[in-house]
Design a protein around this motif. Structure first.
Motif: not given
Length: 341
Positions: A324-336
């Motif tokens: 089963i493939k986990p789903i990416p959840i984008w929040r604020k702890s990564v910023l380009p």
């Protein structure tokens, strides 16, 4: 006069009060069995007066079925395990099973003792959420007619079903996510637990970095929990050249790392360090963390487990359940970063 007996009331007692045979009581409480309405009425009235309840365990054992499902688990207070147990025990009730939770320390001996308990109680099946039981003991469970379901077991064992998520591929995705954010100095925050799922995550992340010619340290500062994550931050930032990108192999480790980085070292997230987790526990979505992570689809995993348990027997199982493939959840702890590719 109160005619309810002390202790469990037997079917024989109900039969005597109702003036019917013992088999008539059994048929009354068996779906689809033939019994006259007059007899049914007398039995139900006697059962109500005595406070009688059908002994499903005894009835099931007479047909080599207990309807008990053993659940072997460790670290129950952690948010992910608690969520999994909540969903699993509720769904077991829906399909007419009773969950018997056995709390272990996760080591091989503790898990082995738990498996033996499921055999002693004639459990119909056992779900191993924690630990890596010996293959011979699993074979003994299967030989006794138990359905054995392993969660995130990396090696292949003949007999049980293995339900896994794509740990390695997801960890590699976490690596590329941090690299696309411009991170140059990476680190993995892992655990001393050494479970197959955690090991698959940290080793895959390091392997992806090595393909790019990068050396990435793995910090295992303690058991899988908040405190170990915080200690990992103290170890990494207690010397020069701390990381600007971190992968926590669980959210709880990532959150502990984040708090220590911010409050003990004054670092900003994500401006100074980007952090990615794994699990998507409730706390990861709290505004004070807003952790970018990969969600383990607990509901989908439990649905697969219930389908396996509802099948007639292990011979009908599709032993190779697709990961089963986990789903990416984008929040604020990564910023380009500016200029990041």
């Amino acid at each position: 006069m109160d005619i309810k007996a002390k202790g469990f009331v037997s079917a024989e007692t109900v039969a005597r009060l109702a003036g019917v045979s013992r088999s008539a009581v059994s048929r009354t409480f068996t779906d689809g069995a033939s019994v006259s309405e007059a007899t049914r009425k007398k039995v139900l009235e006697a059962a109500d007066a005595l406070g009688y309840h059908v002994n499903h365990l005894a009835r099931g054992l007479s047909h080599d079925r207990s309807n008990i499902i053993g659940i072997i688990v460790s670290e129950i207070p952690t948010p992910y395990q608690a969520r999994m147990l909540d969903e699993m025990t509720r769904q077991l009730q829906v399909i007419g099973k009773v969950g018997m939770v056995i709390n272990t320390t996760g080591d091989q001996e503790s898990v082995a003792n738990a498996l033996r308990q499921t055999l002693n109680f004639r459990a119909d099946g056992v779900i191993v959420l924690s630990g890596t039981p010996d293959a011979s003991l699993i074979a003994s469970c299967v030989a006794n007619g138990q359905r054995v379901i392993l969660i995130n077991r990396s090696d292949h064992i003949e007999g049980p079903a293995n339900l896994a998520v794509e740990n390695a591929e997801t960890a590699r995705e976490a690596y590329h996510l941090l690299r696309r954010a411009g991170c140059q100095r990476l680190a993995v925050v892992s655990s001393t637990a050494g479970t197959p799922s955690l090991t698959a995550r940290d080793s895959a992340f390091v392997a992806a970095a090595q393909e790019d010619g990068l050396s990435v340290p793995i910090i295992r500062a303690g058991p899988t929990g908040y405190a170990a994550g915080a200690e990992a931050a103290r170890q990494l930032y207690g010397r020069s050249g701390g990381p600007d990108g971190v992968f926590g192999v669980t959210d709880l480790l990532a959150l502990g790392f984040m708090d220590a980085a911010r409050h003990a070292f004054g670092l900003r997230v994500p401006q100074d360090v980007s952090i990615v987790g794994f699990d998507d526990i409730e706390q990861a979505g709290w505004e004070s963390y807003a952790l970018t992570t990969f969600r383990q689809p607990v509901e989908e995993m439990v649905e697969h487990i219930m389908q396996l348990l509802s099948q007639a027997g292990p011979d009908e199982w599709a032993h190779t359940v697709p990961p089963i493939k986990p789903i990416p959840i984008w929040r604020k702890s990564v910023l380009p970063r500016p200029g990041a590719a």
